[in-house]
Write a protein that holds these residues in place. Structure first.
Motif, PDB file in Angstrom:
ATOM      1  N   ALA A 870      11.140   4.075  -5.626  1.00  0.00           N
ATOM      2  CA  ALA A 870      11.601   3.049  -6.329  1.00  0.00           C
ATOM      3  C   ALA A 870      13.163   3.103  -6.687  1.00  0.00           C
ATOM      4  CB  ALA A 870      10.976   2.878  -7.655  1.00  0.00           C
ATOM      5  N   ARG A 871      13.589   4.203  -6.423  1.00  0.00           N
ATOM      6  CA  ARG A 871      15.136   4.186  -6.565  1.00  0.00           C
ATOM      7  C   ARG A 871      15.742   5.310  -5.606  1.00  0.00           C
ATOM      8  NH1 ARG A 871      12.750   6.005 -11.421  1.00  0.00           N
ATOM      9  NH2 ARG A 871      13.392   4.469 -12.163  1.00  0.00           N
ATOM     10  N   ALA A 872      17.018   5.336  -5.652  1.00  0.00           N
ATOM     11  CA  ALA A 872      17.928   6.577  -4.988  1.00  0.00           C
ATOM     12  C   ALA A 872      18.873   7.057  -6.320  1.00  0.00           C
ATOM     13  CB  ALA A 872      18.777   5.946  -4.013  1.00  0.00           C
ATOM     14  N   THR A 873      18.957   8.344  -6.317  1.00  0.00           N
ATOM     15  CA  THR A 873      19.663   9.031  -7.637  1.00  0.00           C
ATOM     16  C   THR A 873      20.757   9.756  -6.793  1.00  0.00           C
ATOM     17  OG1 THR A 873      17.602   9.039  -8.843  1.00  0.00           O
ATOM     18  CG2 THR A 873      19.555  10.319  -9.346  1.00  0.00           C
ATOM     19  N   LEU A 874      22.128   9.562  -7.039  1.00  0.00           N
ATOM     20  CA  LEU A 874      23.204  10.058  -6.429  1.00  0.00           C
ATOM     21  C   LEU A 874      23.826  10.764  -7.452  1.00  0.00           C
ATOM     22  CD1 LEU A 874      22.732   6.748  -5.552  1.00  0.00           C
ATOM     23  CD2 LEU A 874      24.385   7.338  -4.050  1.00  0.00           C
ATOM     24  N   ARG A 875      24.431  11.886  -7.028  1.00  0.00           N
ATOM     25  CA  ARG A 875      25.465  12.539  -7.914  1.00  0.00           C
ATOM     26  C   ARG A 875      26.859  12.324  -7.270  1.00  0.00           C
ATOM     27  NH1 ARG A 875      25.242  16.047 -11.725  1.00  0.00           N
ATOM     28  NH2 ARG A 875      27.219  17.413 -12.094  1.00  0.00           N
ATOM     29  N   LEU A 876      27.956  11.872  -7.975  1.00  0.00           N
ATOM     30  CA  LEU A 876      29.132  11.227  -7.790  1.00  0.00           C
ATOM     31  C   LEU A 876      30.508  12.249  -8.289  1.00  0.00           C
ATOM     32  CD1 LEU A 876      28.596   7.451  -8.072  1.00  0.00           C
ATOM     33  CD2 LEU A 876      28.154   9.087  -6.074  1.00  0.00           C
ATOM     34  N   THR A 877      31.374  12.407  -7.601  1.00  0.00           N
ATOM     35  CA  THR A 877      32.540  12.825  -8.176  1.00  0.00           C
ATOM     36  C   THR A 877      33.216  11.586  -8.694  1.00  0.00           C
ATOM     37  OG1 THR A 877      33.741  12.546  -6.190  1.00  0.00           O
ATOM     38  CG2 THR A 877      32.783  14.629  -6.584  1.00  0.00           C
ATOM     39  N   SER A 878      34.720  11.667  -9.267  1.00  0.00           N
ATOM     40  CA  SER A 878      35.304  10.474  -9.747  1.00  0.00           C
ATOM     41  C   SER A 878      35.632   9.824  -8.797  1.00  0.00           C
ATOM     42  CB  SER A 878      36.678  11.127 -10.390  1.00  0.00           C
ATOM     43  OG  SER A 878      37.524  11.913  -9.613  1.00  0.00           O
ATOM     44  N   GLY A 879      35.965   8.496  -9.113  1.00  0.00           N
ATOM     45  CA  GLY A 879      36.459   7.212  -8.234  1.00  0.00           C
ATOM     46  C   GLY A 879      35.868   6.070  -8.292  1.00  0.00           C
ATOM     47  N   ARG A 880      36.003   5.070  -7.329  1.00  0.00           N
ATOM     48  CA  ARG A 880      35.651   3.818  -7.591  1.00  0.00           C
ATOM     49  C   ARG A 880      34.457   3.767  -6.232  1.00  0.00           C
ATOM     50  NH1 ARG A 880      40.948   0.039  -8.708  1.00  0.00           N
ATOM     51  NH2 ARG A 880      41.546   1.102 -10.627  1.00  0.00           N
ATOM     52  N   TYR A 881      33.461   2.906  -6.273  1.00  0.00           N
ATOM     53  CA  TYR A 881      32.357   3.063  -5.504  1.00  0.00           C
ATOM     54  C   TYR A 881      31.771   1.688  -5.481  1.00  0.00           C
ATOM     55  CZ  TYR A 881      32.503   8.132  -5.640  1.00  0.00           C
ATOM     56  OH  TYR A 881      32.970   9.520  -5.656  1.00  0.00           O
ATOM     57  N   THR A 882      31.428   1.073  -4.362  1.00  0.00           N
ATOM     58  CA  THR A 882      30.461  -0.169  -4.310  1.00  0.00           C
ATOM     59  C   THR A 882      29.538   0.495  -3.323  1.00  0.00           C
ATOM     60  OG1 THR A 882      32.550  -1.235  -4.600  1.00  0.00           O
ATOM     61  CG2 THR A 882      30.452  -2.482  -3.423  1.00  0.00           C
ATOM     62  N   PHE A 883      28.055   0.262  -3.703  1.00  0.00           N
ATOM     63  CA  PHE A 883      26.708   0.634  -3.074  1.00  0.00           C
ATOM     64  C   PHE A 883      26.233  -0.699  -3.067  1.00  0.00           C
ATOM     65  CE2 PHE A 883      27.783   4.610  -5.405  1.00  0.00           C
ATOM     66  CZ  PHE A 883      27.928   5.144  -4.354  1.00  0.00           C
ATOM     67  N   THR A 884      25.479  -0.855  -1.999  1.00  0.00           N
ATOM     68  CA  THR A 884      24.541  -1.722  -1.542  1.00  0.00           C
ATOM     69  C   THR A 884      23.205  -1.200  -1.224  1.00  0.00           C
ATOM     70  OG1 THR A 884      25.435  -1.962   0.913  1.00  0.00           O
ATOM     71  CG2 THR A 884      26.211  -3.488  -1.003  1.00  0.00           C
ATOM     72  N   ALA A 885      21.954  -2.057  -1.681  1.00  0.00           N
ATOM     73  CA  ALA A 885      20.842  -1.809  -1.314  1.00  0.00           C
ATOM     74  C   ALA A 885      19.984  -2.801  -1.206  1.00  0.00           C
ATOM     75  CB  ALA A 885      20.137  -0.483  -1.960  1.00  0.00           C
ATOM     76  N   THR A 886      18.608  -2.871  -0.732  1.00  0.00           N
ATOM     77  CA  THR A 886      17.692  -3.546  -0.675  1.00  0.00           C
ATOM     78  C   THR A 886      17.363  -3.961  -2.344  1.00  0.00           C
ATOM     79  OG1 THR A 886      16.651  -3.140   1.038  1.00  0.00           O
ATOM     80  CG2 THR A 886      15.435  -4.381  -0.323  1.00  0.00           C
ATOM     81  N   ALA A 887      17.348  -5.187  -2.660  1.00  0.00           N
ATOM     82  CA  ALA A 887      17.138  -5.575  -4.175  1.00  0.00           C
ATOM     83  C   ALA A 887      15.625  -5.102  -4.685  1.00  0.00           C
ATOM     84  CB  ALA A 887      17.414  -6.948  -4.403  1.00  0.00           C
ATOM     85  N   PRO A 888      15.777  -4.786  -5.985  1.00  0.00           N
ATOM     86  CA  PRO A 888      14.200  -4.416  -6.451  1.00  0.00           C
ATOM     87  C   PRO A 888      13.285  -5.533  -6.386  1.00  0.00           C
ATOM     88  CG  PRO A 888      15.818  -4.373  -8.054  1.00  0.00           C
ATOM     89  CD  PRO A 888      16.776  -4.579  -6.887  1.00  0.00           C
ATOM     90  N   THR A 889      12.005  -5.404  -6.403  1.00  0.00           N
ATOM     91  CA  THR A 889      11.290  -6.678  -6.446  1.00  0.00           C
ATOM     92  C   THR A 889      11.104  -7.156  -7.939  1.00  0.00           C
ATOM     93  OG1 THR A 889       9.907  -5.900  -4.742  1.00  0.00           O
ATOM     94  CG2 THR A 889       8.949  -7.333  -6.180  1.00  0.00           C
ATOM     95  N   PRO A 890      11.140  -8.488  -8.465  1.00  0.00           N
ATOM     96  CA  PRO A 890      11.202  -8.810  -9.737  1.00  0.00           C
ATOM     97  C   PRO A 890      10.105  -8.375 -10.320  1.00  0.00           C
ATOM     98  CG  PRO A 890      12.079 -10.284  -8.209  1.00  0.00           C
ATOM     99  CD  PRO A 890      11.755  -9.352  -7.279  1.00  0.00           C
TER     100      PRO A 890
END
Length: 890
Positions: A870-890
């Protein structure tokens, strides 16, 4: 780009004037364009002048390069600070690779650090020689009795041969005051010195008046009114002498430094004069009466009331100021002698009225109200507060009336006996509140939810006036601890409340009973009993919040013994670990609707929570024995809670939403019973058609607990609900602030009892923390302090198609937002330099996750990606990001 510091503060304020901290704490934030930027070292230098910062021989303090990732509340360890001295400082940072980054500079100035710095004495009216107060006709009943004296108009003339290179005015009052110099108001503080426990601490303010002085004769003055010192405070009808005192007074000294190194001090003493002026009387609750025909006549000698300065402290947080003005939306004339003005927003402050063509002696009356009842003001809910200002015209072509020493909570103003037709440009609302920095922003695709957020913000502005009050309009305006602890996390999303709450906590701590019990309110007036469950616990919860949100170890340490004493007090009187005795005026889940949560259940839950916090605070402060003791106590209370209030099927005694929320939010249930308790909570909501029953205590927990336990659908259903009772119901019926009660006004029952029916009362707005923290997704991990480790969990749901929030944390700007379009979820995040983040992206296809044109796992700054169904979990350093993915089912 290497990181660069910005937002420099000293003791959590920008360029503070008049500090009295012996070792002030310096802070800075970081910004950088590239990902992974962080601080590895810093250097601070300080000097008496800006130009000296570049001269090693003139530096007062040089830390050298210090290997540290921290830029938060770094204590001054340079030379001992001198009184009334400005210090310039600069910080330089090095990045994670050791390369030198940016620099920024700022300054702070000390106040009067030693008791013998004060030459001033307290002066006031000499009642033995003053003429009797003769109140004019048509005064408020509270004033016409003669029990409230007119304000003091004070004056001192002095001569200087040359202008000083530096001049500072240090001033305070027993009352509220406005300083003046050469006919000009000094500074922009309102209602100074603010409200503190005057018996323990009285704040003084520092003003830079260098440019206001002139060669030759100068006139130093002030106007002093009753304020909190000797005016009506709270709902106690007794005279104010029983609170603080019945005589206003003024204490001030002007310190002049000349080019030749000499210094001169002009202080309050017996050479000053006093008299009366246009303000006939002024009271925070009752209102102000001004007769413009009267002129100032400060000609009588003053009396020296006290030669001991008393418990003076420099003002440690942001003063009350005028922060904005609102124009009239409509002006309606329902009768020949009155106009009704609508400002379109329930607010706190006063009115500025322009009067044109009035004859001398023309009397104009302004009455204030939050809401209308037909064509009339609804004022029953004000109780004893008259909230009425009166103006007697001087007879000039154009006059302006604006009260100085009162404030009201209102949206509507009735103007009586105005000469001619009142035009909208001739009246404005002047908004007042503690001028804490506004640091947060939340918005989404639903206008009703945006209105809810605006209502929360306006409620915070209106009730953060010197202390965090319950309501700003009626005869109360007290610093209730429960309201504050419930709302603090939301308040900290919207604004930097670190200094505001740290200062107020000193009154909370000093106001305890001899047995160590916190009170219901601080400063302590009107109510002197022990604090109730959830009320007294505010003395434990708020210092812990200040540590978690702002890293303020000092605030935690200052409060720790009081926190520990509160838990010990409860334990002493409840050895079976069920809080049933010494519960004060136990309020339960105050103003819950259509349900009653057992009060001993609520009390025992808070007993457990306070014991748990004291254990955690003890560990932070290195009190390991205390930590172990309170962990064991917490375990015992939790076991007692389950034994007394929880059945084997997860049912919580009383079956109320708040009962389940307390058990779940405070971690009081065995893990095996959690799913069942969540199911019982959901069933109660379902049977009520997704309507809440929570009062002040439960409402803060409602949406967070549902979201945390997989029922975000119900949280969103409550958010979007606009049938009674709900946030949406009040909005649908015109609310522009948070109401005190769900049923403050209903279509089926009209107005509730005026005994407790405020239309500006932030407690039920505590849902704002969830809007930032889950709807938009900005939070921090459970073990993080001051947003060092972010937990970003955007939560698409309900009828929203996008949501976003931005928070200026003590480490830098955090942003998290999401949008849904054509089956695609887009998530934008910003992580400040030196911070890391765990980002949860809800998607049924974690493999679809991308950052820009790259698979997320290969994007710069992405340290790790974990996937579930149901999800992806990411660990990020500092900065600006834009992620895209298939939208969750309502």
């Amino acid at each position: 780009m290497t990181p660069h510091p910005y937002g420099l503060t000293v003791e959590q304020r920008h360029e503070p004037l008049g500090l009295d901290a012996a070792r002030p704490r310096l802070s800075w934030k970081l910004a950088a364009e590239r990902r992974g930027a962080a601080q590895s070292a810093y250097r601070i230098v300080a000097a008496p002048r800006i130009v000296d910062l570049d001269d090693p021989d003139r530096l007062l303090w040089d830390t050298g390069r210090r290997e540290s990732t921290e830029g938060l509340l770094v204590p001054w360890d340079g030379p001992v600070l001198a009184s009334s001295t400005r210090y310039h400082w600069r910080v330089t940072v090095w990045d994670e690779a050791g390369a030198e980054g940016g620099s920024a500079r700022s300054w702070f100035e000390t106040g009067l650090l030693h008791r013998d710095d004060w030459q001033a004495v307290w002066i006031g009216r000499d009642h033995a020689t003053a003429p009797p107060f003769d109140p004019p006709q048509r005064m408020p009943d509270s004033v016409a009795t003669g029990t409230t004296p007119p304000p003091l108009y004070l004056r001192k003339t002095f001569h200087i041969k040359e202008k000083p290179v530096r001049a500072r005015l240090y001033a305070t009052a027993r009352g509220v005051y406005e300083p003046r110099l050469n006919g000009t108001r000094v500074g922009d503080h309102e209602l100074a010195p603010g409200w503190t426990d005057y018996h323990v601490r009285l704040q003084y303010q520092t003003y830079d008046v260098t440019d206001t002085l002139r060669t030759g004769d100068n006139v130093l003055g002030a106007v002093v009114a009753d304020g909190w010192w000797s005016g009506y405070v709270g709902f106690d009808p007794r005279r104010p002498a029983l609170h603080y005192g019945d005589t206003t007074a003024y204490l001030a000294q002007l310190v002049l430094d000349f080019a030749d190194g000499s210094r001169r001090v002009i202080a309050t003493d017996d050479t000053w004069t006093e008299g009366e002026g246009p303000i006939v009387v002024s009271d925070l609750l009752m209102g102000e009466h001004v007769d413009a025909r009267r002129r100032e006549d400060a000609l009588a000698p003053v009396a020296v009331l006290d030669t001991d300065p008393g418990p003076l402290v420099a003002e440690p947080d942001h003063p009350v100021r005028v922060t904005r003005e609102l124009a009239a939306v409509t002006v309606h004339r329902p009768g020949p002698d009155r106009h009704i003005v609508d400002f379109g927003q329930n607010l706190v402050g006063r009115v500025r009225l322009t009067v044109r063509g009035a004859a001398a002696g023309q009397r104009i009356t302004l009455r204030h109200a939050e809401i209308l009842d037909g064509d009339a003001l609804y004022v029953a809910n004000l109780r004893r507060a008259e909230a009425t200002d009166r103006y007697v015209a001087a007879g000039d072509d154009t006059e302006v009336f604006e009260p100085r020493f009162t404030f009201h909570g209102f949206r509507y103003v009735e103007v009586q006996d105005y000469p001619g037709e009142l035009a909208p440009p001739d009246i404005a609302a002047v908004v007042l509140h503690s001028d804490i920095p506004w640091t947060g922003r939340f918005e989404c695709s639903d206008p009703a939810v945006n209105r809810l957020q605006a209502n929360i913000e306006w409620g915070q502005r209106g009730n953060f006036v010197a202390v965090p009050t319950d309501c700003p309009q009626r005869d109360e305006r007290l610093g209730w601890l429960a309201d504050a602890q419930i709302f603090a996390p939301t308040a900290g999303r919207n604004a930097d409340v670190s200094a505001f709450f740290a200062r107020w906590m000193r009154d909370v701590v000093s106001g305890r009973t001899a047995e160590g019990a916190f009170r219901d309110v601080a400063p302590v007036v009107a109510l002197y009993r022990e604090g109730a469950p959830a009320w007294g616990d505010g003395g434990v919860i708020i210092p812990w919040y200040l540590w978690r949100a702002y890293g303020d170890r000092a605030a935690l340490a200052e409060s720790y013994e009081a926190m520990r004493g509160w838990v010990a007090h409860i334990r002493r009187h409840n050895p079976d670990l069920r809080w049933r005795h010494r519960t004060g005026n136990s309020y339960g889940d105050w103003l819950q609707i259509d349900a009653t949560t057992p009060r001993d259940l609520l009390a025992t839950a808070y007993f457990a929570r306070s014991a748990q916090i004291v254990a955690e605070a003890a560990a932070v402060l290195g009190r390991h024995g205390d930590a172990a003791e309170h962990r064991a106590l917490h375990t015992g209370i939790r076991d007692a809670f389950v034994e007394s209030y929880v059945d084997g099927d997860g049912t919580v005694t009383g079956g109320t939403q708040t009962g389940y929320l307390l058990a779940l939010a405070f971690g009081l249930l065995p893990p095996r019973l959690v799913p069942a308790a969540v199911a019982h909570l959901a069933a109660d909501l379902d049977k009520r058609g997704n309507r809440l029953t929570t009062g002040f205590v439960g409402v803060a927990l409602l949406c967070p607990v549902l979201s945390e336990h997989g029922r975000a659908d119900l949280a969103y259903a409550l958010l979007h609900q606009d049938e009674y009772p709900s946030w949406g119901y009040s909005i649908r019926h015109g609310a522009t602030t948070i109401w005190e009660r769900w049923d403050g006004w209903t279509a089926h029952n009209g107005f509730q009892s005026p005994a407790t029916n405020s239309f500006n009362h932030y407690s039920l707005g505590s849902v704002g923390d969830w809007l930032y923290g889950r709807v938009a997704g900005i939070d921090q991990s459970p073990d993080s302090v001051a947003y060092r480790e972010l937990l970003l969990r955007p939560l698409p749901g309900g009828r929203l198609t996008w949501a976003r929030a931005e928070q200026e944390t003590v480490r830098g700007t955090v942003h998290c937002g999401w949008s849904l379009e054509h089956g695609l979820l887009t998530v934008d995040v910003t992580v400040p330099p030196g911070c890391t983040a765990v980002l949860e992206v809800p998607t049924p296809d974690p493999d679809s996750l991308r950052e820009g044109d790259l698979p997320a796992a290969g994007a710069p700054g992405v340290l790790r990606v974990e996937r579930t169904a149901a999800r992806a979990t990411l660990r990020l350093t500092s900065g600006r990001y834009t992620f895209t993915a298939t939208a969750p089912t309502p």
